[in-house]
Design an enzyme around this catalytic site. Sequence first.
Site, PDB file in Angstrom:
ATOM      1  N   GLY A   1       0.839  -1.191   0.000  1.00 26.29           N
ATOM      2  CA  GLY A   1       0.000   0.000   0.000  1.00 26.29           C
ATOM      3  C   GLY A   1       0.875   1.242   0.000  1.00 26.29           C
ATOM      4  O   GLY A   1       2.024   1.226  -0.434  1.00 26.29           O
ATOM      5  N   GLY A   2       0.312   2.320   0.545  1.00 21.00           N
ATOM      6  CA  GLY A   2       1.046   3.587   0.587  1.00 21.00           C
ATOM      7  C   GLY A   2       2.325   3.491   1.387  1.00 21.00           C
ATOM      8  O   GLY A   2       3.215   4.344   1.250  1.00 21.00           O
TER       9      GLY A   2
ATOM     10  N   GLY B   1      24.140  12.189 -29.765  1.00 20.81           N
ATOM     11  CA  GLY B   1      23.698  12.865 -28.546  1.00 20.81           C
ATOM     12  C   GLY B   1      24.255  12.191 -27.303  1.00 20.81           C
ATOM     13  O   GLY B   1      24.496  12.845 -26.283  1.00 20.81           O
ATOM     14  N   ALA B   2      24.485  10.888 -27.417  1.00 16.02           N
ATOM     15  CA  ALA B   2      24.996  10.157 -26.255  1.00 16.02           C
ATOM     16  C   ALA B   2      26.403  10.639 -25.876  1.00 16.02           C
ATOM     17  O   ALA B   2      26.776  10.619 -24.708  1.00 16.02           O
ATOM     18  CB  ALA B   2      24.986   8.666 -26.530  1.00 16.02           C
TER      19      ALA B   2
HETATM   20  C1  HXC Z   1      -3.606  -4.017  12.233  1.00 23.12           C
HETATM   21  C2  HXC Z   1      -2.601  -5.905  11.428  1.00 23.12           C
HETATM   22  C3  HXC Z   1      -2.538  -5.365  10.134  1.00 23.12           C
HETATM   23  C4  HXC Z   1      -3.040  -4.049   9.947  1.00 23.12           C
HETATM   24  C5  HXC Z   1      -1.633  -7.305  10.074  1.00 23.12           C
HETATM   25  N1  HXC Z   1      -2.049  -7.107  11.340  1.00 23.12           N
HETATM   26  N2  HXC Z   1      -1.929  -6.238   9.323  1.00 23.12           N
HETATM   27  N3  HXC Z   1      -3.140  -5.250  12.469  1.00 23.12           N
HETATM   28  N4  HXC Z   1      -3.570  -3.408  11.037  1.00 23.12           N
HETATM   29  N5  HXC Z   1      -2.957  -3.429   8.777  1.00 23.12           N
HETATM   30  C6  HXC Z   1      -1.857  -8.018  12.465  1.00 23.12           C
HETATM   31  C7  HXC Z   1      -2.667  -9.297  12.334  1.00 23.12           C
HETATM   32  O1  HXC Z   1      -3.955  -9.089  12.854  1.00 23.12           O
HETATM   33  C8  HXC Z   1      -1.846 -10.248  13.193  1.00 23.12           C
HETATM   34  O2  HXC Z   1      -2.112  -9.983  14.547  1.00 23.12           O
HETATM   35  C9  HXC Z   1      -0.436  -9.795  12.956  1.00 23.12           C
HETATM   36  O3  HXC Z   1      -0.513  -8.454  12.458  1.00 23.12           O
HETATM   37  C10 HXC Z   1       0.288 -10.622  11.930  1.00 23.12           C
HETATM   38  O4  HXC Z   1      -0.519 -10.713  10.790  1.00 23.12           O
HETATM   39  P1  HXC Z   1      -0.828 -12.118  10.069  1.00 23.12           P
HETATM   40  O5  HXC Z   1      -1.868 -11.867   9.066  1.00 23.12           O
HETATM   41  O6  HXC Z   1      -1.058 -13.166  11.089  1.00 23.12           O
HETATM   42  O7  HXC Z   1       0.577 -12.404   9.396  1.00 23.12           O
HETATM   43  P2  HXC Z   1       0.884 -12.989   7.971  1.00 23.12           P
HETATM   44  O8  HXC Z   1       0.070 -14.201   7.681  1.00 23.12           O
HETATM   45  O9  HXC Z   1       2.367 -13.121   7.908  1.00 23.12           O
HETATM   46  O10 HXC Z   1       0.433 -11.844   6.939  1.00 23.12           O
HETATM   47  C11 HXC Z   1       1.024 -10.604   6.978  1.00 23.12           C
HETATM   48  C12 HXC Z   1       0.288  -9.616   6.039  1.00 23.12           C
HETATM   49  C13 HXC Z   1      -1.221  -9.644   6.344  1.00 23.12           C
HETATM   50  C14 HXC Z   1       0.569 -10.050   4.585  1.00 23.12           C
HETATM   51  C15 HXC Z   1       0.924  -8.247   6.255  1.00 23.12           C
HETATM   52  O11 HXC Z   1      -1.408  -9.478   7.742  1.00 23.12           O
HETATM   53  C16 HXC Z   1      -1.959  -8.558   5.644  1.00 23.12           C
HETATM   54  O12 HXC Z   1      -2.259  -8.654   4.454  1.00 23.12           O
HETATM   55  N6  HXC Z   1      -2.301  -7.472   6.379  1.00 23.12           N
HETATM   56  C17 HXC Z   1      -3.031  -6.391   5.838  1.00 23.12           C
HETATM   57  C18 HXC Z   1      -2.142  -5.568   4.999  1.00 23.12           C
HETATM   58  C19 HXC Z   1      -2.848  -4.342   4.509  1.00 23.12           C
HETATM   59  O13 HXC Z   1      -3.738  -4.418   3.663  1.00 23.12           O
HETATM   60  N7  HXC Z   1      -2.483  -3.212   5.104  1.00 23.12           N
HETATM   61  C20 HXC Z   1      -3.021  -1.986   4.745  1.00 23.12           C
HETATM   62  C21 HXC Z   1      -2.249  -1.594   3.498  1.00 23.12           C
HETATM   63  S1  HXC Z   1      -2.652  -0.007   3.035  1.00 23.12           S
HETATM   64  P3  HXC Z   1      -1.993 -11.115  15.665  1.00 23.12           P
HETATM   65  O14 HXC Z   1      -2.507 -10.470  16.905  1.00 23.12           O
HETATM   66  O15 HXC Z   1      -2.807 -12.279  15.186  1.00 23.12           O
HETATM   67  O16 HXC Z   1      -0.546 -11.464  15.762  1.00 23.12           O
HETATM   68  C22 HXC Z   1      -1.621   0.889   3.915  1.00 23.12           C
HETATM   69  C23 HXC Z   1      -1.818   2.303   3.708  1.00 23.12           C
HETATM   70  C24 HXC Z   1      -0.610   3.074   4.020  1.00 23.12           C
HETATM   71  O17 HXC Z   1      -0.832   0.469   4.636  1.00 23.12           O
HETATM   72  C25 HXC Z   1      -0.990   4.473   3.727  1.00 23.12           C
HETATM   73  C26 HXC Z   1       0.157   5.356   3.531  1.00 23.12           C
HETATM   74  C27 HXC Z   1      -0.288   6.591   2.903  1.00 23.12           C
END
Ligand code: HXC
Length: 511
Positions: free
Chosen positions: A171-172, A406-407
């Site tokens: 993501g971001g 040009g290079a």
């Molecule tokens: C809160 C989160 C989280 C999130 C993961 N966790 N992502 N908690 N907010 N965004 C937590 C899970 O609940 C879990 O907690 C622990 O982190 C580990 O995650 P798992 O899923 O068990 O691990 P894994 O199977 O290795 O997968 C990792 C992952 C997946 C690929 C990162 O968790 C995932 O897809 N998360 C969402 C990613 C996402 O879409 N993020 C937002 C992106 S947009 P527990 O308590 O069970 O250990 C973004 C915007 C940024 O980030 C903006 C900037 C401008």
Amino acid sequence: MDLKAKFDQFETLNQEAESGGGEKRVLKQHEAGKNTARERIAILLDPGTFNEIDKMVTHKGTDFGIDKLKYPGDGLVSGYGKINGRLVYVFAQDFTVFGGTLSRTNADKILKLQDLAIKMGAPVIGLNDSGGARIQEGVESLAGYADIFHNNVISSGVIPQISAILGPCAGGAVYSPALTDFIFMVEKTSHMFVTGPEVIRTVTHEDVTKEELGGAITHASKSGVAHFTGIDEEQTLMMVRELFSFIPSNNMEEPPFKVSTDPENRPDPSLNHIVPVDPNKPYDIKDIIHKIIDDEHFLEVQPHYAANIVIGFARMGGKPIGIVANQPAYLAGVLDINSSTKAARFVRFCDAFNIPLVTLVDVPGFLPGTAQEFGGIIKHGAKLLYAFAEATVPKITLITRKAYGGAYDVMSSKHIGADVNFAYPTAEIAVMGPEGAINILYRGKLTDEEKFEAVEDYREKFANPYRAAALGYIDEIILPQDTRYKIIQALNMTHNKRKSNLPRKHGNIPL
Ligand code: HXC
């Protein structure tokens, strides 16, 4: 509470902070082939030099029951320490705590570190391993990211910023590393993408794995997002240390000089036989690079991306330099969109951080074709021209063979501000190669024999460095065997170069 109890309380809290998200999650992290945030910092820094900041900080979230779940440090380990005795600031996202996600609180920890680094003039190294924005905190997390991005931009060109991606970065969240100077990735365990495989499947119906989409190999070879890749975390973090050995701590410092036992004036007769007599035969420009630098130590940047240009750091006579070199062994060393942008960014990094540029030229021109023209080779090629022309660091150029069209101008020619321009006797400085030139001048008007003679005539007149040398565009024609000493002397001569461009808010590089 007596003294012992107070000390015990401190110990307990400390241990709580250091145990991250707990044994089970640490085990899962290890099973995934990853180290914990603290283990990574211990690998990166000189032993015993890490000082942690904000170890007891906790988040302020209240939604989705998160207020009942607090970990001291809140999923981010940050502080300062040393690499080879030099100060660095480092933060490491702790995937075992809320998936290393960014809360308002741990964004503030990163901001504090960035502010300190700017004030003290030392680099920030970010070790990324995170699920992105902490969902429970909503816009507060997004705001935290944007504040970090802003600091990334303000720091750019002032202190070096280095990102190691050691897990997910999606993501971001990718935009903080993208704004930093160098991105390191680890094969198989790190991934970067703006939208993941699931979203892509829904929107464009493409089927792609996360490794194909955003793994280290993809970003090192296809997208050019990653500058370095390691086979594991240890190797990757060692490469971060190696990179830092070539660069200064901030834009007011000279890059770190290192005494070398490699004699400055060693001639190398084997260099006389690297450039083939036949101008159409390839050779590996890295053979020349390795023979002229100190101790053959070359840190190549983006080795797997746009291999028609080679960029990287080395030392000559102990001084760090940035090398930009056309690579005749790949696509004849032609300039195209990817090689131009790759080299332009590197030139600008070196210029921002006082690292002299040594440019080795063997370039047949820009790559023809609709893909290049439609893709905007005009503006992308202009980036490299802009970067070289704008650079005020010492610029030394050596033409080994072709410098066509040009290079020739673009590749740090005298006309765009190079300080010393060398050429080998094998150099050919012309508008284009002999065959192409004669075809255009006498299209269809010559017999084969006449054409052969015209090509020979052209080759004699233009396919050499002497016209350019007669005009003062080449300062000196040198024998390949003397390259090392000649360049070192030029670097010494230009050491105190004083040059700055006219004051302005900023230039407008063709983006
Ligand atoms: C809160 C989160 C989280 C999130 C993961 N966790 N992502 N908690 N907010 N965004 C937590 C899970 O609940 C879990 O907690 C622990 O982190 C580990 O995650 P798992 O899923 O068990 O691990 P894994 O199977 O290795 O997968 C990792 C992952 C997946 C690929 C990162 O968790 C995932 O897809 N998360 C969402 C990613 C996402 O879409 N993020 C937002 C992106 S947009 P527990 O308590 O069970 O250990 C973004 C915007 C940024 O980030 C903006 C900037 C401008």
